[in-house]
Write a protein that holds these residues in place. Structure first.
Motif, PDB file in Angstrom:
ATOM      1  N   LYS A   6      14.829   7.383   0.460  1.00 49.60           N
ATOM      2  CA  LYS A   6      13.717   7.392  -0.491  1.00 49.60           C
ATOM      3  C   LYS A   6      13.082   6.016  -0.658  1.00 49.60           C
ATOM      4  N   ARG A   9      10.707   4.606  -3.807  1.00 50.89           N
ATOM      5  CA  ARG A   9       9.270   4.808  -3.963  1.00 50.89           C
ATOM      6  C   ARG A   9       8.967   6.295  -4.145  1.00 50.89           C
ATOM      7  N   THR A  10       7.766   6.562  -4.682  1.00 54.77           N
ATOM      8  CA  THR A  10       7.323   7.951  -4.747  1.00 54.77           C
ATOM      9  C   THR A  10       6.973   8.413  -3.342  1.00 54.77           C
ATOM     10  N   SER A  11       6.809   9.714  -3.155  1.00 50.41           N
ATOM     11  CA  SER A  11       6.595  10.246  -1.807  1.00 50.41           C
ATOM     12  C   SER A  11       5.314   9.706  -1.176  1.00 50.41           C
ATOM     13  N   SER A  12       4.231   9.607  -1.946  1.00 43.52           N
ATOM     14  CA  SER A  12       2.968   9.118  -1.381  1.00 43.52           C
ATOM     15  C   SER A  12       3.069   7.638  -1.002  1.00 43.52           C
ATOM     16  N   GLN A  13       3.730   6.842  -1.840  1.00 43.01           N
ATOM     17  CA  GLN A  13       3.918   5.421  -1.522  1.00 43.01           C
ATOM     18  C   GLN A  13       4.798   5.261  -0.287  1.00 43.01           C
ATOM     19  N   ARG A  14       5.837   6.068  -0.204  1.00 41.03           N
ATOM     20  CA  ARG A  14       6.772   5.993   0.927  1.00 41.03           C
ATOM     21  C   ARG A  14       6.071   6.363   2.230  1.00 41.03           C
ATOM     22  N   LYS A  15       5.275   7.430   2.198  1.00 35.48           N
ATOM     23  CA  LYS A  15       4.554   7.846   3.402  1.00 35.48           C
ATOM     24  C   LYS A  15       3.574   6.774   3.850  1.00 35.48           C
ATOM     25  N   ALA A  16       2.865   6.172   2.900  1.00 41.39           N
ATOM     26  CA  ALA A  16       1.903   5.122   3.225  1.00 41.39           C
ATOM     27  C   ALA A  16       2.609   3.905   3.814  1.00 41.39           C
ATOM     28  N   ARG A  19       3.817   4.817   7.365  1.00 41.35           N
ATOM     29  CA  ARG A  19       2.663   4.902   8.285  1.00 41.35           C
ATOM     30  C   ARG A  19       2.196   3.506   8.677  1.00 41.35           C
ATOM     31  N   LYS A 113      -2.422  11.754  12.688  1.00 40.77           N
ATOM     32  CA  LYS A 113      -1.974  12.047  11.331  1.00 40.77           C
ATOM     33  C   LYS A 113      -1.053  10.957  10.813  1.00 40.77           C
ATOM     34  N   TYR A 116      -2.512   4.715  11.282  1.00 37.73           N
ATOM     35  CA  TYR A 116      -3.748   4.250  10.645  1.00 37.73           C
ATOM     36  C   TYR A 116      -4.683   3.695  11.706  1.00 37.73           C
TER      37      TYR A 116
END
Length: 178
Positions: A6, A9-16, A19, A113, A116
């Protein structure tokens, strides 16, 4: 138990974060990060490279005829008069392009996907928008990285421990493409 880290971080922060890290790894070839992040980056990067290796030769070359405006010495379009109006003169140019097979196109979209867009700014004209160019990392994966790993079955990245970070003593590592 979760199937991933994890990273606090929150899921959106982690994905960013992931990426961005994967994009930099593919663009630069190596990055310095913490051990936990590197192990997550490795999963994503290896999947992308495996996809590129699988689809690297899955295209056909097509010759296309295209009309291009004729230009003079200064780079301006050549115009001639027809019926009292100025009309641009066109030349027909043949050009060879790569046409992706459906599976390669799907792989390209899956890569886009995750990755960046990278904009490269030349150092001598830093800050000038005119000379910037956008790097297509999916093309880099297909054209440069995939042929390098064509006869390799996985293990496209390497993690080397550097030592503890000074501020918080987190283990720093270098993750690089082999």
């Amino acid at each position: 138990m979760a199937g991933y880290r994890k990273l606090g971080r929150t899921s959106s922060q982690r994905k960013a974060l992931l990426r961005g890290q994967v994009t930099n790894l593919i663009y630069h070839g190596r990055i310095v990060t913490t051990e936990a992040k590197a192990k997550e980056i490795r999963k994503i990067a290896e999947n992308l490279i495996a996809m590129a290796v699988r689809e690297k030769d899955n295209f056909e070359t097509v010759t296309v005829e295209q009309k291009v405006p004729k230009k003079d010495v200064d780079g301006k379009r050549v115009k001639e008069e027809k019926d009292g109006k100025k009309v641009t003169v066109y030349d027909t140019v043949s050009k060879e392009i790569k046409k992706d097979a459906p599976s390669r196109l799907h792989a390209r979209r899956q890569m886009n996907k995750v990755l960046y867009k990278v904009t490269e700014v030349p150092t001598e004209a830093a800050g000038r928008k005119k000379r910037t160019k956008e790097i297509d990392l999916t093309n880099k994966l297909f054209d440069e990285i995939a042929p390098k790993y064509a006869n390799r079955n996985g293990g496209y990245t390497r993690i080397v421990k550097v030592g503890p970070r000074k501020g918080d003593a987190a283990m720093e590592v270098v993750i690089e493409l082999v």
